[in-house]
Design an enzyme around this catalytic site. Structure first.
Site, PDB file in Angstrom:
ATOM      1  N   ASP A   9       0.849  -1.179   0.000  1.00 48.40           N
ATOM      2  CA  ASP A   9       0.000   0.000   0.000  1.00 48.40           C
ATOM      3  C   ASP A   9       0.889   1.234   0.000  1.00 48.40           C
ATOM      4  O   ASP A   9       2.082   1.159   0.303  1.00 48.40           O
ATOM      5  CB  ASP A   9      -0.921   0.011   1.231  1.00 48.40           C
ATOM      6  CG  ASP A   9      -1.850   1.226   1.247  1.00 48.40           C
ATOM      7  OD1 ASP A   9      -2.602   1.393   0.272  1.00 48.40           O
ATOM      8  OD2 ASP A   9      -1.807   2.011   2.211  1.00 48.40           O
ATOM      9  N   SER A  10       0.270   2.377  -0.300  1.00 45.70           N
ATOM     10  CA  SER A  10       1.007   3.631  -0.273  1.00 45.70           C
ATOM     11  C   SER A  10       1.375   4.042   1.148  1.00 45.70           C
ATOM     12  O   SER A  10       2.236   4.905   1.333  1.00 45.70           O
ATOM     13  CB  SER A  10       0.171   4.739  -0.915  1.00 45.70           C
ATOM     14  OG  SER A  10      -1.018   4.946  -0.173  1.00 45.70           O
ATOM     15  N   TYR A  41      -0.284   8.442  -2.826  1.00 42.14           N
ATOM     16  CA  TYR A  41      -0.188   8.158  -4.255  1.00 42.14           C
ATOM     17  C   TYR A  41      -1.273   8.903  -5.034  1.00 42.14           C
ATOM     18  O   TYR A  41      -1.154   9.094  -6.240  1.00 42.14           O
ATOM     19  CB  TYR A  41      -0.363   6.658  -4.525  1.00 42.14           C
ATOM     20  CG  TYR A  41       0.842   5.785  -4.223  1.00 42.14           C
ATOM     21  CD1 TYR A  41       1.984   6.279  -3.600  1.00 42.14           C
ATOM     22  CD2 TYR A  41       0.824   4.442  -4.582  1.00 42.14           C
ATOM     23  CE1 TYR A  41       3.062   5.466  -3.317  1.00 42.14           C
ATOM     24  CE2 TYR A  41       1.909   3.617  -4.324  1.00 42.14           C
ATOM     25  CZ  TYR A  41       3.028   4.123  -3.688  1.00 42.14           C
ATOM     26  OH  TYR A  41       4.101   3.305  -3.427  1.00 42.14           O
ATOM     27  N   CYS A  73      -4.227  -1.049  -2.241  1.00 38.71           N
ATOM     28  CA  CYS A  73      -4.263   0.391  -2.466  1.00 38.71           C
ATOM     29  C   CYS A  73      -5.137   0.607  -3.686  1.00 38.71           C
ATOM     30  O   CYS A  73      -4.860   0.046  -4.749  1.00 38.71           O
ATOM     31  CB  CYS A  73      -2.846   0.920  -2.716  1.00 38.71           C
ATOM     32  SG  CYS A  73      -2.760   2.648  -3.254  1.00 38.71           S
ATOM     33  N   GLU A 152      -2.550   9.315   7.631  1.00 37.55           N
ATOM     34  CA  GLU A 152      -1.100   9.071   7.712  1.00 37.55           C
ATOM     35  C   GLU A 152      -0.443   9.905   8.817  1.00 37.55           C
ATOM     36  O   GLU A 152       0.548   9.485   9.406  1.00 37.55           O
ATOM     37  CB  GLU A 152      -0.430   9.378   6.367  1.00 37.55           C
ATOM     38  CG  GLU A 152      -0.728   8.369   5.277  1.00 37.55           C
ATOM     39  CD  GLU A 152      -0.028   7.033   5.484  1.00 37.55           C
ATOM     40  OE1 GLU A 152       1.057   7.013   6.089  1.00 37.55           O
ATOM     41  OE2 GLU A 152      -0.570   6.006   5.045  1.00 37.55           O
ATOM     42  N   CYS A 184     -10.720   3.822  -0.922  1.00 38.84           N
ATOM     43  CA  CYS A 184      -9.321   3.974  -0.521  1.00 38.84           C
ATOM     44  C   CYS A 184      -9.168   3.182   0.765  1.00 38.84           C
ATOM     45  O   CYS A 184     -10.006   3.300   1.670  1.00 38.84           O
ATOM     46  CB  CYS A 184      -8.977   5.442  -0.293  1.00 38.84           C
ATOM     47  SG  CYS A 184      -7.321   5.703   0.402  1.00 38.84           S
ATOM     48  N   HIS A 186      -7.303   3.555   3.184  1.00 37.06           N
ATOM     49  CA  HIS A 186      -7.117   4.367   4.388  1.00 37.06           C
ATOM     50  C   HIS A 186      -8.457   4.700   5.054  1.00 37.06           C
ATOM     51  O   HIS A 186      -8.526   4.903   6.266  1.00 37.06           O
ATOM     52  CB  HIS A 186      -6.422   5.693   4.051  1.00 37.06           C
ATOM     53  CG  HIS A 186      -4.960   5.581   3.787  1.00 37.06           C
ATOM     54  ND1 HIS A 186      -4.444   5.036   2.631  1.00 37.06           N
ATOM     55  CD2 HIS A 186      -3.883   5.959   4.528  1.00 37.06           C
ATOM     56  CE1 HIS A 186      -3.124   5.094   2.674  1.00 37.06           C
ATOM     57  NE2 HIS A 186      -2.762   5.646   3.817  1.00 37.06           N
TER      58      HIS A 186
END
Length: 271
Positions: A9-10, A41, A73, A152, A184, A186
């Site tokens: 994943d990013s 990304y 991702c 993040e 996404c 996240h």
């Protein structure tokens, strides 16, 4: 076959998928790489996303001899999945198709919302996947560029995400969607705040559960399931700050995930 499943994943978002794979496949060894140094990304040029996905893939193939790759991702899935499938000789699974299938199962009024990064939304990958399965669907797409940096940063650990969720999802609030795809990986970390804002009448869909089922099905079909009597071992790697990654991972899993290692992807992969 005790070789690990690679999950990339990013950043930390793919942990939502890794957690579900571990839950559904407790015998499987997982090695996770989050490219937090280069996250997000979503706003990057497609060529960069493809290059970074190749680098992560080659690292896992060369250094850890993975038996399967999960691109956890949505941005990388939208841009790089087909290319990576052509370039490697192991099974590769993305997260878009599983999420689309789940949403179609649960929508009642055939109106589905999709939130994602700029690249994921621009690609039209979710709408294409949804309409390919049901041409009668109405799809409302919305890019939410603020959410990945927020996750993040780890700020959600210290304060509510309600304000940033409201700012990001406001255009969808008064639509007729009854199902919302978190496009996404996240975003499930913010699922409670998203549910509060959208209301209980909107079904929130994340792709982790369905992706894990697809992983299980493919491993079983290809005879790759781990039959070892030993307990599964999981490794968590990041290209960025180790302590912040570990804190977010521990919070999401509900316990200490153990050793988190910081790695460097030294050689770019040229094709």
């Amino acid at each position: 076959m005790d070789q690990p499943i690679g999950v990339i994943d990013s950043g930390v978002g793919g942990l939502t998928v890794a957690k579900e794979i571990i839950r559904q496949l407790p015998k499987e060894n997982i090695i996770y790489v989050g490219d937090t140094k280069r996250c997000p990304y979503g706003p990057r040029p497609e060529e960069e996303v493809l290059q970074y996905t190749r680098e992560l893939t080659q690292y896992l193939l060369n250094s850890h001899h993975i038996k399967m790759l999960v691109i956890a991702c949505n941005t990388a899935t939208a841009i790089a999945l087909d290319a990576i499938k052509r370039e490697v000789d192991i099974p590769v699974v993305g997260v878009i198709q599983p999420g689309a299938r789940t949403a179609i199962k649960v929508t009642k009024n055939q109106t589905i919302g999709v939130i994602g990064t700029e690249n994921t939304i621009k690609s039209g990958a979710y709408e294409e996947a949804l309409v390919a399965l049901n041409t009668e669907l109405k799809v409302e797409n919305l890019a939410c560029p603020l959410l990945v940096p927020f996750v993040e940063s780890g700020k959600f650990l210290d304060k509510t995400a309600d304000e940033i969720v409201e700012t990001s999802l406001h255009p969808l609030k008064n639509t007729t969607i009854d199902t919302l795809i978190l496009g996404c990986t996240h975003y499930p970390i913010l699922k409670d705040a998203i549910q509060r804002y959208m209301g209980e009448h909107v079904k929130i869909i994340s792709s982790g559960d369905e992706t894990a089922r697809e992983v299980s099905t493919i491993l079983s079909y290809k005879g790759l399931l781990n039959q070892s009597p030993f307990a599964a071992e999981h490794q968590f790697l990041t290209t960025g700050e180790r302590s912040r990654f570990a804190k977010i991972a521990d919070d999401w899993f509900g316990h200490e995930v153990g050793h988190v290692e910081c790695i460097s992807l030294q050689e770019p992969v040229n094709r």
